[in-house]
Design a protein around this motif. Structure first.
Motif: not given
Length: 303
Positions: A152-154, A184-185, A190-192
């Protein structure tokens, strides 16, 4: 023994140790001693190696920090903690050739340089899937610390150099598979916590999507953790459990035969079932198979 059975799989121990969810090393060693007494040294040897590994890793990290403080050229401008483990003790983890953004490439290079000063005979394999990163998200309202995985950081750091990136551009730049990029996208758009804006604004990630950093994002907290949906590892977990149970069955058979010297086949099976029943529901067919295998190996001594 049932509580031990629930909590003492090697996979669960690995997660506790690697993600600082363990009380302390002495507590782990105490429980391992009890488990070793019940199941034999063959069953617990790798777990003991894991606990020892973590102690050595802390010393290695201290040496790395001394190396950084005395070597100005190696100054990263980023706090980096690396846990070096012995592969034979730990569960197997997938290793990917993740293409890091420039900010993270230097971290890997400097640690590799440091490690070469410690040993020339060991090769480092980076397991990025276990990495955790704390990065500062500078939004319009305030700066929020984001606790994310290395993947995610990348992805987020790519937006330091680009305002908008397509799905295909992100996948190419990170060198990840479709499945990993979707996970990861989805977690970031799309999540919280919607750190990225997605076009079109749907709940499904598609190869034609375009993403941009959502500068207007805000949250009442100054530090948030953004989970990455887990990969379905059900098959792998079942394989690991079966392997651990084989070790337990072998240890039980050897222990019974060492104490009884001579024992009928059916009686050995029954005693093995009774002994293993304290840890899990034993499969008689599996026990018979392990007895047959140990006979062909001439019943090796308990480890």
């Amino acid at each position: 023994m049932k509580p031990l059975k629930r909590h003492w799989s090697r996979k669960k121990l690995a997660r506790r140790l690697l993600f600082d969810k363990s009380a302390n090393d002495e507590h782990e060693r105490s429980i391992l001693t009890k488990l070793k007494h019940q199941c034999g040294g063959q069953f617990t040897s790798k777990m003991e190696g894991m606990v020892t590994d973590l102690t050595l890793a802390r010393g290695n990290q201290a040496s790395f920090e001394e190396y950084l403080s005395s070597n100005l050229i190696a100054n990263l401008g980023i706090d980096l903690t690396v846990t070096v483990l012995t592969s034979g003790f730990w569960p197997s983890y997938k290793s990917f050739d993740l293409n890091f953004p420039a900010e993270m490439v230097r971290c890997v290079e400097v640690f590799n340089e440091f490690y070469q000063t410690k040993t020339k005979h060991r090769k480092l394999t980076w397991i990025y899937s276990l990495g955790i990163c704390n990065i500062n998200g500078k939004f319009e309202s305030k700066t929020i610390e984001l606790v994310v995985t290395t993947y995610q950081a990348s992805a987020l750091l790519l937006f330091n150099a680009s305002d908008r990136l397509s799905y295909q551009e992100i996948m190419t730049q990170l060198n990840l598979s479709d499945d990993d990029v979707v996970r990861l996208l989805h977690s970031l758009s799309c999540a919280k916590y919607k750190i990225l804006n997605k076009e079109p604004s749907t709940k499904i990630i598609s190869p034609t999507d375009v993403f941009e950093f959502y500068s207007k994002f805000t949250d009442k907290m100054r530090r948030i953790k953004i989970p990455l949906p887990p990969v379905d590892e059900k098959k792998k977990v079942i394989e690991d459990v079966d392997k651990d149970r084989r070790y337990a069955i072998d240890a039980s058979i050897v222990r019974i035969m060492k104490s009884r010297k001579v024992l009928g086949y059916q009686q050995l099976v029954l005693e093995c079932v009774e002994q293993l029943g304290r840890m899990f529901k034993p499969d008689v067919k599996a026990i018979k198979k392990r007895i047959k295998d140990l006979i062909t190996r001439d019943l090796p001594r308990e480890g």
